[in-house]
Motif scaffolding. Sequence first.
Motif, PDB file in Angstrom:
ATOM      1  N   THR A 264      20.340 -14.038  62.004  1.00 56.66           N
ATOM      2  CA  THR A 264      19.237 -13.109  61.775  1.00 56.66           C
ATOM      3  C   THR A 264      19.134 -12.813  60.284  1.00 56.66           C
ATOM      4  O   THR A 264      20.028 -13.152  59.496  1.00 56.66           O
ATOM      5  CB  THR A 264      19.458 -11.811  62.553  1.00 56.66           C
ATOM      6  N   THR A 265      18.045 -12.163  59.915  1.00 57.88           N
ATOM      7  CA  THR A 265      17.857 -11.817  58.504  1.00 57.88           C
ATOM      8  C   THR A 265      18.953 -10.881  58.011  1.00 57.88           C
ATOM      9  O   THR A 265      19.448 -11.008  56.888  1.00 57.88           O
ATOM     10  CB  THR A 265      16.482 -11.166  58.311  1.00 57.88           C
ATOM     11  N   SER A 266      19.356  -9.951  58.858  1.00 61.02           N
ATOM     12  CA  SER A 266      20.415  -9.012  58.472  1.00 61.02           C
ATOM     13  C   SER A 266      21.740  -9.734  58.273  1.00 61.02           C
ATOM     14  O   SER A 266      22.496  -9.435  57.339  1.00 61.02           O
ATOM     15  CB  SER A 266      20.563  -7.924  59.538  1.00 61.02           C
ATOM     16  N   GLU A 267      22.037 -10.719  59.139  1.00 59.24           N
ATOM     17  CA  GLU A 267      23.288 -11.462  59.009  1.00 59.24           C
ATOM     18  C   GLU A 267      23.300 -12.325  57.750  1.00 59.24           C
ATOM     19  O   GLU A 267      24.327 -12.462  57.084  1.00 59.24           O
ATOM     20  CB  GLU A 267      23.504 -12.327  60.246  1.00 59.24           C
ATOM     21  N   ALA A 270      23.911  -9.970  54.901  1.00 53.93           N
ATOM     22  CA  ALA A 270      25.302  -9.525  54.868  1.00 53.93           C
ATOM     23  C   ALA A 270      26.209 -10.613  54.314  1.00 53.93           C
ATOM     24  O   ALA A 270      27.187 -10.327  53.609  1.00 53.93           O
ATOM     25  CB  ALA A 270      25.746  -9.125  56.274  1.00 53.93           C
ATOM     26  N   THR A 275      21.907  -6.100  51.795  1.00 53.86           N
ATOM     27  CA  THR A 275      21.393  -5.597  53.058  1.00 53.86           C
ATOM     28  C   THR A 275      19.884  -5.550  53.001  1.00 53.86           C
ATOM     29  O   THR A 275      19.287  -5.518  51.912  1.00 53.86           O
ATOM     30  CB  THR A 275      21.948  -4.195  53.356  1.00 53.86           C
ATOM     31  N   CYS A 276      19.261  -5.585  54.164  1.00 56.00           N
ATOM     32  CA  CYS A 276      17.801  -5.560  54.204  1.00 56.00           C
ATOM     33  C   CYS A 276      17.273  -4.561  55.226  1.00 56.00           C
ATOM     34  O   CYS A 276      16.112  -4.626  55.609  1.00 56.00           O
ATOM     35  CB  CYS A 276      17.254  -6.953  54.498  1.00 56.00           C
ATOM     36  N   SER A 277      18.118  -3.651  55.708  1.00 54.98           N
ATOM     37  CA  SER A 277      17.665  -2.661  56.681  1.00 54.98           C
ATOM     38  C   SER A 277      18.110  -1.277  56.250  1.00 54.98           C
ATOM     39  O   SER A 277      19.137  -1.113  55.585  1.00 54.98           O
ATOM     40  CB  SER A 277      18.219  -2.985  58.072  1.00 54.98           C
ATOM     41  N   ASP A 280      21.571  -0.144  57.582  1.00 55.60           N
ATOM     42  CA  ASP A 280      22.761  -0.621  56.894  1.00 55.60           C
ATOM     43  C   ASP A 280      22.990   0.096  55.576  1.00 55.60           C
ATOM     44  O   ASP A 280      24.092   0.097  55.034  1.00 55.60           O
ATOM     45  CB  ASP A 280      22.650  -2.127  56.631  1.00 55.60           C
TER      46      ASP A 280
END
Length: 345
Positions: A264-267, A270, A275-277, A280
């Motif tokens: 995913t984009t978050s993974e 990370a 981070t993109c959220s 987080d």
Amino acid sequence: MNALVDVSFFPRAAKPLASYRKFWAARFGTAPFLPMSREEMNQLGWDSCDVVLVTGDAYVDHPSFGMAVIGRMLEAQGFRVGIIAQPDWQSAEPFKALGKPNLFWGVTAGNMDSMINRYTADRKIRTDDAYTPGDIGGKRPDRAALVYSQRCREAFKDVPIILGGIEGSLRRIAHYDYWSDKVRRSIVVDAKCDLLLYGNAERAIVEIAHRLSRREPIEHITDVRGTAFVRRSDDDTRLGWFEIDSTDVDAPGTVESHINPYQTTSEQAAGQGTTCSKEDQTVRPEPVEGQAEASTSSARTDAGSGSKPLRFMPNPALPQRVGKQVLPPRERTVIRLPSYEQVKS
């Protein structure tokens, strides 16, 4: 020492086959068949052949037979083409049946490698041959491309020999030979042909035929794609050419990891330390006292074990590239393949 030159990667635009001016012999028109004897040549009104094709297959005027296709294509360019199919290789006399070719010999072992056609995988002799009338085996010699080339040279030694077909294509460089269980040299060296054409060589053979018809020496035809030829180290035609060692062509550079398409984009963020959220980015609660002590003790254990991250180091024995590599002109560059002595050892 002889050097095999491969010019298959030249970035030269292919010339349309219909754009050539037809050879003067086009006035004879299309022959109902390619002649195989002097009598058939007389019926067509020919006094000589411009090109004589020698093949290990029977002559069937059908697209499933490669030499029939090549012969008809050269005929469409205006050349008078004769064909010698499955000649007796015990002497050079059968190769003189159509007289001396005006331009060149075209030699092939046939639609199949002659050794595969003759022997099974257990090295037992086959009793049949699908490309021979009556399905009779033994109508072509072992390593037919070599034998035919030698007989053509014996018949008319000053006529250029152009070798092609699957046997020549697969054996154009030093190779392992299953039948003799050893490494053999390039067939260009053993056959002593002037040019070897490999792969789909329709455009190459047409270009070479027209250039030879303009009295261009065969030694000067070194820029046709899909051809291989031999040049000596002291040959003047090597001037102006650049060599690149084949072991240096694919030297590894920076290795970049591939992106996992299932992340995913978050993974992905990370993994890059970002981070993109918004979730987080929130401040995480401090661990309790027991958890902090456990993490501290595990970190001390890792440090005490002496473990270190893996590091990729360059091989000092290999030449190191700094910055962008400057290459010579591509159209005047050849790749030096490993020599027969290197492969054999």
